[in-house]
Design a protein around this motif. Sequence first.
Motif, PDB file in Angstrom:
ATOM      1  N   HIS A  72       0.515  -1.395   0.364  1.00  0.00           N
ATOM      2  CA  HIS A  72       0.265   0.077  -0.380  1.00  0.00           C
ATOM      3  C   HIS A  72       0.999   1.528   0.290  1.00  0.00           C
ATOM      4  O   HIS A  72       2.115   1.086   0.213  1.00  0.00           O
ATOM      5  CB  HIS A  72      -0.656  -0.002   1.335  1.00  0.00           C
ATOM      6  N   GLU A  73       0.017   2.809   0.041  1.00  0.00           N
ATOM      7  CA  GLU A  73       0.959   4.166   0.106  1.00  0.00           C
ATOM      8  C   GLU A  73       1.046   4.471   0.841  1.00  0.00           C
ATOM      9  O   GLU A  73       2.472   4.461   0.771  1.00  0.00           O
ATOM     10  CB  GLU A  73       0.294   4.840  -0.822  1.00  0.00           C
ATOM     11  N   ALA A  74       1.506   3.482   2.296  1.00  0.00           N
ATOM     12  CA  ALA A  74       1.602   4.321   3.512  1.00  0.00           C
ATOM     13  C   ALA A  74       2.665   2.908   3.758  1.00  0.00           C
ATOM     14  O   ALA A  74       3.923   3.776   4.106  1.00  0.00           O
ATOM     15  CB  ALA A  74       0.735   4.227   4.094  1.00  0.00           C
ATOM     16  N   ASN A  75       2.855   1.897   2.432  1.00  0.00           N
ATOM     17  CA  ASN A  75       3.988   1.216   3.428  1.00  0.00           C
ATOM     18  C   ASN A  75       5.014   1.644   2.962  1.00  0.00           C
ATOM     19  O   ASN A  75       6.061   1.547   3.024  1.00  0.00           O
ATOM     20  CB  ASN A  75       3.486  -0.389   3.271  1.00  0.00           C
ATOM     21  N   ILE A  76       4.663   2.508   1.424  1.00  0.00           N
ATOM     22  CA  ILE A  76       5.853   2.848   0.595  1.00  0.00           C
ATOM     23  C   ILE A  76       6.911   4.124   0.953  1.00  0.00           C
ATOM     24  O   ILE A  76       7.829   4.047   0.779  1.00  0.00           O
ATOM     25  CB  ILE A  76       5.213   2.916  -0.927  1.00  0.00           C
ATOM     26  N   GLU A  77       5.305   5.129   1.809  1.00  0.00           N
ATOM     27  CA  GLU A  77       6.034   6.418   2.515  1.00  0.00           C
ATOM     28  C   GLU A  77       6.563   5.873   3.451  1.00  0.00           C
ATOM     29  O   GLU A  77       8.145   6.355   3.729  1.00  0.00           O
ATOM     30  CB  GLU A  77       4.868   7.221   2.522  1.00  0.00           C
ATOM     31  N   TYR A  78       6.513   4.856   4.142  1.00  0.00           N
ATOM     32  CA  TYR A  78       7.222   4.495   5.586  1.00  0.00           C
ATOM     33  C   TYR A  78       8.905   3.873   4.609  1.00  0.00           C
ATOM     34  O   TYR A  78       9.475   4.265   5.132  1.00  0.00           O
ATOM     35  CB  TYR A  78       6.782   3.477   5.942  1.00  0.00           C
ATOM     36  N   ASP A  79       8.479   2.881   3.964  1.00  0.00           N
ATOM     37  CA  ASP A  79       9.770   2.300   3.431  1.00  0.00           C
ATOM     38  C   ASP A  79      11.157   3.498   2.521  1.00  0.00           C
ATOM     39  O   ASP A  79      12.377   3.258   3.826  1.00  0.00           O
ATOM     40  CB  ASP A  79       9.953   0.898   2.830  1.00  0.00           C
ATOM     41  N   LEU A  80      10.413   4.714   2.057  1.00  0.00           N
ATOM     42  CA  LEU A  80      11.231   5.867   1.628  1.00  0.00           C
ATOM     43  C   LEU A  80      11.819   6.455   2.083  1.00  0.00           C
ATOM     44  O   LEU A  80      12.937   6.397   2.030  1.00  0.00           O
ATOM     45  CB  LEU A  80      10.347   6.040   0.398  1.00  0.00           C
ATOM     46  N   LYS A  81      10.975   6.635   3.386  1.00  0.00           N
ATOM     47  CA  LYS A  81      10.889   7.354   4.637  1.00  0.00           C
ATOM     48  C   LYS A  81      12.589   6.988   5.416  1.00  0.00           C
ATOM     49  O   LYS A  81      13.375   7.290   5.707  1.00  0.00           O
ATOM     50  CB  LYS A  81      11.064   7.793   5.990  1.00  0.00           C
ATOM     51  N   LYS A  82      12.096   5.921   5.225  1.00  0.00           N
ATOM     52  CA  LYS A  82      13.134   5.021   5.838  1.00  0.00           C
ATOM     53  C   LYS A  82      14.665   4.836   5.536  1.00  0.00           C
ATOM     54  O   LYS A  82      16.206   4.781   6.077  1.00  0.00           O
ATOM     55  CB  LYS A  82      13.066   3.390   6.514  1.00  0.00           C
TER      56      LYS A  82
END
Length: 265
Positions: free
Chosen positions: A162-172
């Motif tokens: 999902h988009e929320a998980n993708i944004e979290y991974d990019l932030k990490k």
Amino acid sequence: MHECKDLDLTKASRGIWLVKVPKYVSDSWANAAPGSEVGKLKMGSKSKGMKDAIFTINNLNSDKSGKPVPRDHQFNVKKNLGDINMSLLSVQMVPADSTNPNSPLIAAAIEGKVVHRCECRPCINETYMQMNRKRIEEGNKPERQIIQLTKAQNNYKPKANHEANIEYDLKKKEEGKKIRMDKERVMELLFNAFEKFQYYNVKDLVRITHQPVTYLKEILREMCTYNMKAPNRNTWELKPEFRHYKTQGQVASSSATSSVASSKK
């Protein structure tokens, strides 16, 4: 308030029947045109009284939902009313008079008194049995049913991520993995930070030093104090031996000693 006329009692002595009818019969009467014929009532012989009274509905084969309904109904008349006296009261609006056109009038009248109470029940026949069978079948239907799909439904497509998980991974990934640095290097970064501001939160210090929280807290306990009271609650501050600035008490005492020295001169 509306003005009420006198009660009209011209029809008070007229005998009327109080009949309880099924819902589909009352619906057919309510939808009938004014002045139209809704049914026929056939009375029995005088010897048997009203036990053989049969009411037949005109042009009614099904109710609103399409279920078949019987047309012939039998009247179940109660023998006596006991000590109960009931009358039918009608109330309707009439046009106002010319003297006061803004105040409509209410006309009330007694249409008659109840002489018989009876129930209109459908006659037991094939149509009546079909109606009961339909009601029993609908009552036994479960609210939720299993339906077999003949083709694939494309209303919802599962996603691998999902988009929320993708944004979290990019932030990490942007932040990178926090690797422990030398203690002296971390202390140097902390001193540089405390030269700009006196109080810091743990999140801000983690963002500045890029160190793990547990490792950073170990160093902070050696060189800082944790404020538990307002107005700087939940913040870290350098210990007095590491500060290069003066507190308010020290400033006041130094100003007092300078004033004493000047007076002596």
